[in-house]
Write a protein that holds these residues in place. Structure first.
Motif, PDB file in Angstrom:
ATOM      1  N   LYS A   1      -1.380  -3.623 -20.310  1.00  0.00           N
ATOM      2  CA  LYS A   1      -0.063  -4.279 -20.392  1.00  0.00           C
ATOM      3  C   LYS A   1       0.481  -4.648 -19.018  1.00  0.00           C
ATOM      4  CE  LYS A   1       1.723  -2.156 -24.646  1.00  0.00           C
ATOM      5  NZ  LYS A   1       2.792  -1.260 -25.175  1.00  0.00           N
ATOM      6  N   GLY A   2       0.031  -3.933 -18.004  1.00  0.00           N
ATOM      7  CA  GLY A   2       0.517  -4.192 -16.661  1.00  0.00           C
ATOM      8  C   GLY A   2       1.839  -3.528 -16.341  1.00  0.00           C
ATOM      9  N   ASP A   3       2.272  -2.560 -17.171  1.00  0.00           N
ATOM     10  CA  ASP A   3       3.538  -1.898 -16.894  1.00  0.00           C
ATOM     11  C   ASP A   3       3.376  -0.497 -16.303  1.00  0.00           C
ATOM     12  OD1 ASP A   3       2.626  -0.520 -19.109  1.00  0.00           O
ATOM     13  OD2 ASP A   3       4.318  -1.035 -20.403  1.00  0.00           O
ATOM     14  N   THR A   4       2.116  -0.034 -16.175  1.00  0.00           N
ATOM     15  CA  THR A   4       1.864   1.304 -15.644  1.00  0.00           C
ATOM     16  C   THR A   4       0.672   1.278 -14.697  1.00  0.00           C
ATOM     17  OG1 THR A   4       2.625   2.244 -17.745  1.00  0.00           O
ATOM     18  CG2 THR A   4       1.450   3.722 -16.270  1.00  0.00           C
ATOM     19  N   ILE A   5       0.782   2.051 -13.623  1.00  0.00           N
ATOM     20  CA  ILE A   5      -0.326   2.249 -12.683  1.00  0.00           C
ATOM     21  C   ILE A   5      -0.747   3.710 -12.761  1.00  0.00           C
ATOM     22  CG2 ILE A   5      -1.004   2.303 -10.239  1.00  0.00           C
ATOM     23  CD1 ILE A   5       1.048   0.096  -9.745  1.00  0.00           C
ATOM     24  N   ALA A   6      -2.047   3.950 -12.751  1.00  0.00           N
ATOM     25  CA  ALA A   6      -2.588   5.300 -12.597  1.00  0.00           C
ATOM     26  C   ALA A   6      -3.236   5.398 -11.230  1.00  0.00           C
ATOM     27  CB  ALA A   6      -3.607   5.612 -13.689  1.00  0.00           C
ATOM     28  N   SER A   7      -3.050   6.536 -10.562  1.00  0.00           N
ATOM     29  CA  SER A   7      -3.666   6.753  -9.255  1.00  0.00           C
ATOM     30  C   SER A   7      -4.186   8.176  -9.180  1.00  0.00           C
ATOM     31  CB  SER A   7      -2.661   6.481  -8.128  1.00  0.00           C
ATOM     32  OG  SER A   7      -1.547   7.354  -8.231  1.00  0.00           O
ATOM     33  N   CYS A   8      -5.129   8.402  -8.279  1.00  0.00           N
ATOM     34  CA  CYS A   8      -5.680   9.749  -8.105  1.00  0.00           C
ATOM     35  C   CYS A   8      -5.966   9.980  -6.631  1.00  0.00           C
ATOM     36  CB  CYS A   8      -6.941   9.938  -8.942  1.00  0.00           C
ATOM     37  SG  CYS A   8      -8.307   8.859  -8.492  1.00  0.00           S
ATOM     38  N   ASP A   9      -6.026  11.265  -6.255  1.00  0.00           N
ATOM     39  CA  ASP A   9      -6.217  11.573  -4.838  1.00  0.00           C
ATOM     40  C   ASP A   9      -7.274  12.647  -4.605  1.00  0.00           C
ATOM     41  OD1 ASP A   9      -5.015  14.138  -5.095  1.00  0.00           O
ATOM     42  OD2 ASP A   9      -3.046  13.408  -4.494  1.00  0.00           O
ATOM     43  N   SER A  10      -7.493  12.953  -3.335  1.00  0.00           N
ATOM     44  CA  SER A  10      -8.582  13.846  -2.943  1.00  0.00           C
ATOM     45  C   SER A  10      -8.301  15.310  -3.243  1.00  0.00           C
ATOM     46  CB  SER A  10      -8.878  13.666  -1.448  1.00  0.00           C
ATOM     47  OG  SER A  10      -7.730  13.955  -0.673  1.00  0.00           O
ATOM     48  N   SER A  11      -7.109  15.629  -3.748  1.00  0.00           N
ATOM     49  CA  SER A  11      -6.828  17.003  -4.191  1.00  0.00           C
ATOM     50  C   SER A  11      -6.979  17.138  -5.694  1.00  0.00           C
ATOM     51  CB  SER A  11      -5.415  17.415  -3.774  1.00  0.00           C
ATOM     52  OG  SER A  11      -4.446  16.759  -4.572  1.00  0.00           O
ATOM     53  N   GLY A  12      -7.314  16.036  -6.377  1.00  0.00           N
ATOM     54  CA  GLY A  12      -7.475  16.054  -7.825  1.00  0.00           C
ATOM     55  C   GLY A  12      -6.232  15.680  -8.596  1.00  0.00           C
TER      56      GLY A  12
END
Length: 277
Positions: free
Chosen positions: A175-186
């Motif tokens: 939908k383009g209304d949410t972003i998911a992100s992740c990092d090096s700590s999990g």
């Protein structure tokens, strides 16, 4: 990295052996192999038409390939350090790349030139993705931030702050209304694109999270973990499921269907996972 063909049962992979390969799915037979890069491949993506593909590499280049010939048709040079990710815009005319040199680039594949260099991150840019059918892109960086860019102007329009460690990947839902992100700590985080605010944080650590992917429904988020597992978050019930397999670092993940997904690991294997909803 791995990618799914837009219309056919074909999986594209890029590996540390400097090669890209296409595989028939689900048989697993190799269809094509592409040689040309001189260092590990970090990213791969099909052109929306399915006739070409783009790859990025530690050799600082981005390459375009024609599937009918499996040969390199264009090499894009301009980054000064390893290129860590690439993607194709939904219109098919532009490719984006993210680099350890702290910049991203928007390439015009028709003129074969760099349209814009996106500057602003203070460390390595680890991923870049276009929001489909728009002029917006999102980048993730080792400077612990995500940034939104207007690729028509080459300008940063917003920066998300909240991660405490290097951001390894970020992606949009359909939908383009949410972003998911992740990092090096999990840590896995969800962000509201319209209000530009954090929605949810899930600690899936302590091992690094290497990539995230939305299911086409938007109800599931998968995470590739260095722990050797794939973790799937159900947004409807707030439950995190853990899929355990060979036990090696999982580097990337893509949903294939309602109840299956593909992952690629440090052992050079692509795994198909399924689970009961």
């Amino acid at each position: 990295d791995l990618a799914l063909h837009p219309r056919k049962n074909i999986v594209l992979t890029g590996g540390d052996d400097c090669l890209w390969k296409t595989w028939g799915f689900p048989d697993g037979n190799i269809l094509l192999t592409g040689e040309g890069h001189t260092d590990w491949l970090s990213g791969c993506c099909f052109r929306p038409s399915g006739t070409q593909l783009v790859t990025s590499s530690g050799d600082t280049t981005v390459r375009l390939w024609d599937l009918s010939r499996s040969g390199c048709i264009l090499t894009l040079r301009g980054h000064s350090r390893a290129v860590l990710g690439c993607c194709w815009h939904s219109c098919g005319d532009f490719v984006a790349s993210a680099s350890a040199d702290g910049t991203s680039k928007i390439w015009d594949v028709n003129s074969e030139r760099c349209r814009y260099t996106l500057r602003g991150h203070k460390d390595s840019v680890n991923s870049i993705e276009f929001l489909p059918c728009s002029s917006t892109a999102v980048t993730s960086s080792a400077d612990k931030t995500l940034s939104l860019w207007d690729v028509r102007k080459g300008l940063r329009v917003y920066t998300f702050q909240g991660h405490m460690h290097s951001c390894n990947h970020a992606t949009f839902n359909r939908k383009g209304d949410t972003i998911a992100s992740c990092d090096s700590s999990g840590l896995l985080k969800l962000w509201d694109m319209r209000r530009l605010l954090p929605i949810l944080s899930i600690d899936a650590g302590p091992h690094p999270a290497n990539q995230v992917a939305f299911h086409r429904s938007g109800d599931l988020v998968a995470l590739a973990s260095s722990e050797g597992s794939v973790k799937v978050l159900s947004l409807a019930v707030g439950q995190l499921s853990v899929l355990r397999g060979p036990g090696v670092e999982v580097r990337c993940v893509r949903f294939h269907s309602q109840d299956s997904l593909l992952s690629a690991g440090a052992d050079g294997r692509v795994c198909l996972w399924s689970w009961a909803q």
